[in-house]
Write a protein that holds these residues in place. Structure first.
Motif, short mmCIF file in Angstrom:
data_model
loop_
_atom_site.label_atom_id
_atom_site.label_comp_id
_atom_site.label_asym_id
_atom_site.label_seq_id
_atom_site.Cartn_x
_atom_site.Cartn_y
_atom_site.Cartn_z
N ASN A 22 -13.94 -7.98 -1.22
CA ASN A 22 -12.75 -8.19 -0.40
C ASN A 22 -11.46 -7.75 -1.09
O ASN A 22 -10.51 -7.37 -0.43
N ASP A 23 -11.44 -7.81 -2.42
CA ASP A 23 -10.23 -7.40 -3.15
C ASP A 23 -10.16 -5.89 -3.37
O ASP A 23 -9.23 -5.39 -4.01
N GLY A 24 -11.15 -5.15 -2.86
CA GLY A 24 -11.14 -3.69 -2.98
C GLY A 24 -11.90 -3.15 -4.17
O GLY A 24 -12.07 -1.94 -4.30
N SER A 25 -12.37 -4.02 -5.06
CA SER A 25 -13.14 -3.55 -6.21
C SER A 25 -14.54 -3.12 -5.75
O SER A 25 -15.11 -3.70 -4.83
N ILE A 26 -15.06 -2.10 -6.42
CA ILE A 26 -16.36 -1.54 -6.05
C ILE A 26 -17.35 -1.80 -7.18
O ILE A 26 -17.03 -1.60 -8.36
N GLU A 57 -20.33 -4.79 6.65
CA GLU A 57 -19.22 -3.83 6.75
C GLU A 57 -18.69 -3.38 5.38
O GLU A 57 -18.04 -2.35 5.27
N ASN A 58 -18.97 -4.14 4.32
CA ASN A 58 -18.49 -3.79 2.97
C ASN A 58 -19.50 -2.97 2.16
O ASN A 58 -19.22 -2.60 1.03
N VAL A 59 -20.68 -2.72 2.73
CA VAL A 59 -21.69 -1.91 2.04
C VAL A 59 -21.29 -0.44 2.16
O VAL A 59 -21.09 0.07 3.26
N LEU A 60 -21.17 0.23 1.02
CA LEU A 60 -20.78 1.64 1.01
C LEU A 60 -21.99 2.55 1.03
O LEU A 60 -21.97 3.60 1.67
#
Length: 73
Positions: A22-26, A57-60
């Motif tokens: 959620n904080d944008g870290s990958i 939705e956060n799975v790249l």
């Protein structure tokens, strides 16, 4: 992406996943999917060594771990 998650769950495959928090870290994680419900899924995360809940939705990306790769680790 959800179809890939369901397929991995059905076949009990280990997955290498790129995931955005959620904080944008990958992060790259190796997981085994335990349960799929709605827009989230539970998986055992080998990076953290515990059960985690992830948002679809956060799975790249998802890449199944082949049998050869399992033997190396």
């Amino acid at each position: 992406m959800k179809a890939q998650i369901l397929k991995a769950f059905k076949h009990q495959q280990l997955i290498d996943m790129m995931y955005m928090a959620n904080d944008g870290s990958i992060s790259k994680r190796r997981i085994k999917i335990l349960k799929v419900s709605g827009d989230t899924f539970q998986a055992y995360c080998f990076l953290r060594n515990k059960k985690r809940t992830f948002k679809v939705e956060n799975v790249l990306s998802l890449i199944p771990v082949t049998q050869k790769e399992r033997l190396i680790i």
